[in-house]
Motif scaffolding. Sequence first.
Motif, PDB file in Angstrom:
ATOM      1  N   PHE A   6       0.821  -1.214   0.000  1.00  0.00           N
ATOM      2  CA  PHE A   6       0.000   0.000   0.000  1.00  0.00           C
ATOM      3  C   PHE A   6       0.855   1.263   0.000  1.00  0.00           C
ATOM      4  O   PHE A   6       0.607   2.194  -0.753  1.00  0.00           O
ATOM      5  CB  PHE A   6      -0.914  -0.041   1.224  1.00  0.00           C
ATOM      6  N   LEU A   7       1.872   1.286   0.828  1.00  0.00           N
ATOM      7  CA  LEU A   7       2.701   2.488   0.949  1.00  0.00           C
ATOM      8  C   LEU A   7       3.497   2.788  -0.305  1.00  0.00           C
ATOM      9  O   LEU A   7       3.867   3.930  -0.544  1.00  0.00           O
ATOM     10  CB  LEU A   7       3.657   2.360   2.136  1.00  0.00           C
ATOM     11  N   PHE A  11       1.585   6.475  -0.555  1.00  0.00           N
ATOM     12  CA  PHE A  11       2.300   7.481   0.228  1.00  0.00           C
ATOM     13  C   PHE A  11       2.631   8.704  -0.621  1.00  0.00           C
ATOM     14  O   PHE A  11       2.374   9.835  -0.222  1.00  0.00           O
ATOM     15  CB  PHE A  11       3.567   6.867   0.832  1.00  0.00           C
ATOM     16  N   ARG A  12       3.167   8.478  -1.812  1.00  0.00           N
ATOM     17  CA  ARG A  12       3.520   9.604  -2.681  1.00  0.00           C
ATOM     18  C   ARG A  12       2.272  10.356  -3.133  1.00  0.00           C
ATOM     19  O   ARG A  12       2.236  11.578  -3.170  1.00  0.00           O
ATOM     20  CB  ARG A  12       4.310   9.104  -3.875  1.00  0.00           C
ATOM     21  N   TRP A  13       1.204   9.624  -3.469  1.00  0.00           N
ATOM     22  CA  TRP A  13      -0.033  10.256  -3.896  1.00  0.00           C
ATOM     23  C   TRP A  13      -0.599  11.131  -2.782  1.00  0.00           C
ATOM     24  O   TRP A  13      -1.024  12.263  -3.014  1.00  0.00           O
ATOM     25  CB  TRP A  13      -1.032   9.179  -4.305  1.00  0.00           C
ATOM     26  N   PHE A  14      -0.612  10.600  -1.557  1.00  0.00           N
ATOM     27  CA  PHE A  14      -1.117  11.373  -0.432  1.00  0.00           C
ATOM     28  C   PHE A  14      -0.292  12.628  -0.202  1.00  0.00           C
ATOM     29  O   PHE A  14      -0.833  13.691   0.071  1.00  0.00           O
ATOM     30  CB  PHE A  14      -1.137  10.536   0.853  1.00  0.00           C
ATOM     31  N   ASN A  15       1.002  12.519  -0.296  1.00  0.00           N
ATOM     32  CA  ASN A  15       1.844  13.685  -0.081  1.00  0.00           C
ATOM     33  C   ASN A  15       1.570  14.763  -1.115  1.00  0.00           C
ATOM     34  O   ASN A  15       1.487  15.945  -0.771  1.00  0.00           O
ATOM     35  CB  ASN A  15       3.313  13.297  -0.087  1.00  0.00           C
ATOM     36  N   CYS A  16       1.429  14.392  -2.382  1.00  0.00           N
ATOM     37  CA  CYS A  16       1.105  15.373  -3.420  1.00  0.00           C
ATOM     38  C   CYS A  16      -0.263  16.000  -3.163  1.00  0.00           C
ATOM     39  O   CYS A  16      -0.421  17.213  -3.248  1.00  0.00           O
ATOM     40  CB  CYS A  16       1.126  14.723  -4.793  1.00  0.00           C
ATOM     41  N   LEU A  17      -1.237  15.174  -2.826  1.00  0.00           N
ATOM     42  CA  LEU A  17      -2.583  15.674  -2.544  1.00  0.00           C
ATOM     43  C   LEU A  17      -2.569  16.623  -1.352  1.00  0.00           C
ATOM     44  O   LEU A  17      -3.159  17.708  -1.403  1.00  0.00           O
ATOM     45  CB  LEU A  17      -3.529  14.507  -2.272  1.00  0.00           C
ATOM     46  N   LEU A  45      -3.223   6.645   6.981  1.00  0.00           N
ATOM     47  CA  LEU A  45      -3.514   7.161   5.644  1.00  0.00           C
ATOM     48  C   LEU A  45      -4.933   6.831   5.215  1.00  0.00           C
ATOM     49  O   LEU A  45      -5.566   7.616   4.507  1.00  0.00           O
ATOM     50  CB  LEU A  45      -2.506   6.615   4.633  1.00  0.00           C
ATOM     51  N   VAL A  46      -5.455   5.701   5.645  1.00  0.00           N
ATOM     52  CA  VAL A  46      -6.847   5.357   5.340  1.00  0.00           C
ATOM     53  C   VAL A  46      -7.786   6.351   6.013  1.00  0.00           C
ATOM     54  O   VAL A  46      -8.761   6.812   5.405  1.00  0.00           O
ATOM     55  CB  VAL A  46      -7.168   3.913   5.775  1.00  0.00           C
ATOM     56  N   TYR A  47      -7.498   6.730   7.245  1.00  0.00           N
ATOM     57  CA  TYR A  47      -8.319   7.724   7.938  1.00  0.00           C
ATOM     58  C   TYR A  47      -8.244   9.084   7.245  1.00  0.00           C
ATOM     59  O   TYR A  47      -9.249   9.790   7.125  1.00  0.00           O
ATOM     60  CB  TYR A  47      -7.909   7.863   9.396  1.00  0.00           C
ATOM     61  N   ILE A  48      -7.072   9.451   6.782  1.00  0.00           N
ATOM     62  CA  ILE A  48      -6.918  10.719   6.064  1.00  0.00           C
ATOM     63  C   ILE A  48      -7.742  10.687   4.777  1.00  0.00           C
ATOM     64  O   ILE A  48      -8.447  11.638   4.442  1.00  0.00           O
ATOM     65  CB  ILE A  48      -5.429  11.002   5.755  1.00  0.00           C
ATOM     66  N   ALA A  49      -7.661   9.579   4.039  1.00  0.00           N
ATOM     67  CA  ALA A  49      -8.434   9.455   2.797  1.00  0.00           C
ATOM     68  C   ALA A  49      -9.930   9.531   3.074  1.00  0.00           C
ATOM     69  O   ALA A  49     -10.669  10.198   2.343  1.00  0.00           O
ATOM     70  CB  ALA A  49      -8.094   8.141   2.100  1.00  0.00           C
ATOM     71  N   ALA A  50     -10.383   8.869   4.122  1.00  0.00           N
ATOM     72  CA  ALA A  50     -11.804   8.908   4.469  1.00  0.00           C
ATOM     73  C   ALA A  50     -12.239  10.325   4.817  1.00  0.00           C
ATOM     74  O   ALA A  50     -13.330  10.760   4.414  1.00  0.00           O
ATOM     75  CB  ALA A  50     -12.087   7.963   5.624  1.00  0.00           C
TER      76      ALA A  50
END
Length: 58
Positions: A6-7, A11-17, A45-50
């Motif tokens: 998953f990471l 991880f990179r996608w979340f950082n850009c977002l 990261l799942v909590y952040i996405a939610a």
Amino acid sequence: MQGLEFLQFAFRWFNCLLMLEIPFHLVTRLWDTYLAVGDALPDFLVYIAASFLLTISC
């Protein structure tokens, strides 16, 4: 899956977002949390996405 962790992709996608959508002072707090949670980072990261999905859908 093809043995991809998953990471390795999220991880990179979340950082850009996060850099594009969140003010810098909050990004630094999230980075601090990333470092603090250690092995629980994928769950965090799942909590952040939610939370993003809930915020955007309203």
